[in-house]
Design a protein around this motif. Structure first.
Motif, PDB file in Angstrom:
ATOM      1  N   GLU A   1       0.817  -1.206   0.000  1.00 50.39           N
ATOM      2  CA  GLU A   1       0.000   0.000   0.000  1.00 50.39           C
ATOM      3  C   GLU A   1       0.851   1.256   0.000  1.00 50.39           C
ATOM      4  N   THR A   2       2.045   1.177   0.581  1.00 45.11           N
ATOM      5  CA  THR A   2       2.922   2.342   0.661  1.00 45.11           C
ATOM      6  C   THR A   2       4.000   2.348  -0.409  1.00 45.11           C
TER       7      THR A   2
ATOM      8  N   ALA B   1      -0.526   3.290   5.694  1.00 40.28           N
ATOM      9  CA  ALA B   1      -0.563   4.365   4.711  1.00 40.28           C
ATOM     10  C   ALA B   1      -1.131   5.655   5.282  1.00 40.28           C
TER      11      ALA B   1
END
Length: 721
Positions: free
Chosen positions: A244-245, A481
């Protein structure tokens, strides 16, 4: 004012130095001191005088100026002393006092001081440079160790490399021999012998170079394939928050490009480095035999070339890293559009995405233009330096031929060696910069290989019996995130074996987060989740994900057959087990009607199947594991009434712990426990009737979200307005 002051200091220093220079010439003329004594006394006096002038006028000498004064004082004396000791001769500058000699020494000293300044920085830059070089060396040795399975290929490449270099070195030598034979007294035997050796060395060089290239290319291919496999395996072990990051384009760039650059670090760069170094040393020794004076003259080009190359490498590496990052962003934009092309099309955003991608590509294009301009300026400076050195060499070569110090053939051989030597020295200097670039790519790959997942998979617990009792204890959680937004706050919940628990609440309140935490996609910041009174992290990774299965609202299928997708992740799964799971999921009928039954290909992402069929295969994929905890995330939205009833009947006969997220009222009403989540906390819990009697959050949510009859829903909405 400062400019005038600095100009005055420079003029004064030049006057003092010129006075000492001519004074040393008078000492030579009148033989006041011996030759060596005069040289070193003169150097010491010039150093002291220039230092004193600098301190008196400037008050403090910068390190660059100190280096220049030191080099300026020592370069002439070291050169004169070395010439006298080794060759028992004196240079023209030691015999005559000439301003041209003074200017030549000043220019050489300035080049040496600048070369020193750039290659050996000071203070903080020195410490940072040492740390960077040490890191590069460590990474290089690590890459070399990863080549261990390919050591036989590397050894073969080294042998062929040595043969190619040895053969190539003697070709210019015999070329000069042929010219001397043709220009002097022609002797057929010597001429044929020279031609024969030239031919043999040429053939040997070509064959060895070809074999070297083929062997090293095999090593590169083998290493790249192996590293891509290692990197992919390391990436699949990372936690969900990592993906996600981390941008998709960056990950694919590391897989596709940086692994190839790693292979170049050893196979190509070390190959070029060794070949060039051996060849350079051999050429210098042969050139010294032809004319040591011309050799020293040619080697004066090295510090200037090194200075130009160092400046170029610094700018080129910065731009190369910027281009890699820019290309990763462009790849990410393209991947997003390709994966979500239906959304792009439905919102008529084709032109917007095209402009966004074009902007990313223009950023990359502009960086490449800057890199190409730097390369063009570098090539111009390098060629001008080489051309100037060739003119000077030809001038002195003509003088040496006139004096009888070398033959025409020797000069031709020397010119051939010199053209190769200049290229080799530039290659040696360049290859260090390229190796740093390649090792930099290796460093990015090693970051992923060495990264430890934040969600550990080191648990060992694999009990023979599992009841499926799940407890959420005082959880606090925020997504990696968006760490500033807390999704769950002091969240506690109990899931009992053999019972169905339904999570309800508005979107974004934490329902799906509970499912993700139960699957150990993330680790809560506070609190823990227990399975049969043991923390989830204590369980073996494979065991846990076999006993805790999930069926999502939008299931993901992979390219392959129906059988492969149902048995996905299970190394040993019989056809009978697959068929039984398909029957429970009400998928057996439509599978049997497919052309190849369970061996039918589902297409990329299950594109050959309808949404309902994909949903039933996903349910079968979960049931074939015989999980003790089953999570159903709005699965009935894609099922018809018959399929939904059959699936619920099959699940009702099992003793599993069911966690359901649903928006249909009739699905929730059957739950043994309904949990209302709001603001990341449990607001209410109980059966359907208990919560309706309470007339709290669930009662209001039922009116807004869970009414199947549109007319009834409208009436209830009006009632609460």
């Amino acid at each position: 004012m400062f400019v005038y002051f600095l100009s005055f200091a420079l003029i004064l220093a030049v006057c003092v130095d010129l006075s000492l220079f001519y004074a040393s010439g008078l000492v030579v003329t009148h033989s006041v001191l011996g030759h060596f004594a005069r040289l070193w006394v003169s150097a010491a006096l010039r150093f002291l005088a220039l230092t004193a002038v600098g301190l008196l006028i400037l008050g403090n000498l910068p390190l660059l100026l100190v280096r220049f004064v030191t080099a300026y004082s020592l370069v002439p004396v070291v050169f004169e002393t070395g010439t006298k000791v080794i060759y028992h001769e004196e240079t023209q500058c030691s015999q005559l006092v000439d301003v041209r000699c003074w200017l030549m020494c000043a220019g050489a000293s300035l080049a040496a001081a600048l070369f020193w300044e750039i290659t050996i920085p000071d203070t903080k830059e020195e410490a940072a440079g040492k740390k960077r070089k040490q890191k590069a060396r460590v990474q290089f040795m690590r890459v070399l160790r990863l080549f261990k399975p390919d050591y036989p290929l590397l050894l073969g490449g080294l042998v062929f490399l040595s043969l190619a270099v040895l053969c190539e070195m003697f070709i210019p030598f015999y070329t000069g021999r042929v010219i001397d034979i043709l220009g002097g007294h022609y002797q057929q035997n010597e001429f044929l012998s020279a031609l024969l050796f030239m031919g043999l060395y040429s053939v040997g060089s070509s064959v060895s170079a070809g074999c070297r290239g083929g062997v090293l290319l095999c090593a590169i291919s083998s290493f790249t394939c192996r590293m891509k496999g290692k990197l992919f395996e390391a990436l699949t072990k990372q936690e969900i928050g990592f993906f996600e990051t981390t941008k998709t384009g960056e990950i694919t760039s590391r897989l596709s490009k940086d692994t190839t650059l790693m292979a170049r670090t050893v196979c190509l760069n070390v190959n070029v480095l060794l070949r060039t170094f051996i060849k350079t040393m051999g050429m210098i020794s042969l050139m010294m035999n032809l004319s040591w004076k011309l050799t020293f003259l040619v080697l004066m080009e090295t510090p200037i070339t090194g200075l130009i190359q160092n400046i170029y490498d610094t700018h080129y590496q910065k731009l190369s890293l910027a281009i890699q990052d820019s290309m990763a962003l462009a790849n990410e934009a393209a991947s997003e559009v390709v994966s979500g092309v239906q959304v792009v099309r439905s919102f008529n955003s084709e032109k917007h995405e095209a402009r966004r991608y074009d902007k990313r590509m223009m950023d990359t294009h502009n960086l490449k233009i800057r890199r190409d301009i730097v390369t063009s300026v570098y090539l111009l400076a390098r060629r001008l330096t080489g051309l100037s050195m060739q003119v000077i060499m030809l001038y002195y070569g003509r003088l040496f031929i006139q004096r009888g110090q070398m033959t025409t053939g020797n000069l031709v051989s020397f010119i051939l060696y010199q053209s190769d030597l200049g290229r080799n020295i530039r290659t040696l200097i360049y290859i260090f910069g390229d190796m740093l670039n390649s090792v930099g790519a290796a460093g990015k790959v090693f970051e992923y290989l060495d990264r430890k997942p934040e969600v550990s998979t080191d648990g060992k617990l694999k009990p023979d019996q599992l009841t499926g009792h799940v407890s959420f204890w005082h959880l606090n959680f925020a997504y990696p995130a968006n760490p500033d937004k807390t999704v769950l706050q002091d969240f506690s919940l109990e899931l009992k074996p053999g019972q169905m628990t339904a999570l309800v609440g508005p979107s974004g309140e934490g329902k799906s987060t509970c499912v993700s935490l139960l699957q150990r996609f993330y680790e809560p910041q506070d609190g823990e989740i227990l399975l049969d009174n043991e923390p989830l992290k204590s369980y073996d990774h494979r065991f846990l994900h076999k006993k805790v299965a999930v069926v999502s609202q939008d299931p993901v299928l992979f390219s392959g057959s129906v059988r492969d997708n149902i048995a996905y992740g299970l190394s040993e799964c019989s056809l009978d087990e697959i068929q039984e799971a398909a029957r429970k999921a009400n998928a057996a009928d439509f599978i049997s009607q497919l052309q190849k039954g369970y061996d039918t290909e589902v297409g990329e992402g299950g594109g050959q199947l309808s949404k309902s069929e994909k949903q039933r295969i996903a349910i079968a994929r979960a049931l074939v594991r015989q999980p003790q905890v089953l999570i159903l995330d709005e699965i009935t939205s894609s099922l018809d009434t018959e399929s939904e009833n059959k699936v619920q009947e099959a699940l009702a006969r099992s003793n599993q712990t069911l966690l359901v997220i649903a928006h249909k009222l009739k699905t929730i009403e059957k739950a043994d426990q309904i949990v209302v989540i709001g603001g990341g906390r449990v607001e209410e819990r109980g059966t359907h009737q208990e919560l309706m009697d309470l007339k709290g959050s669930y009662y209001r949510l039922r009116a807004k979200l869970f009414t199947d009859d549109p007319d009834e829903r409208s009436n209830i909405d009006l009632e609460f307005m």
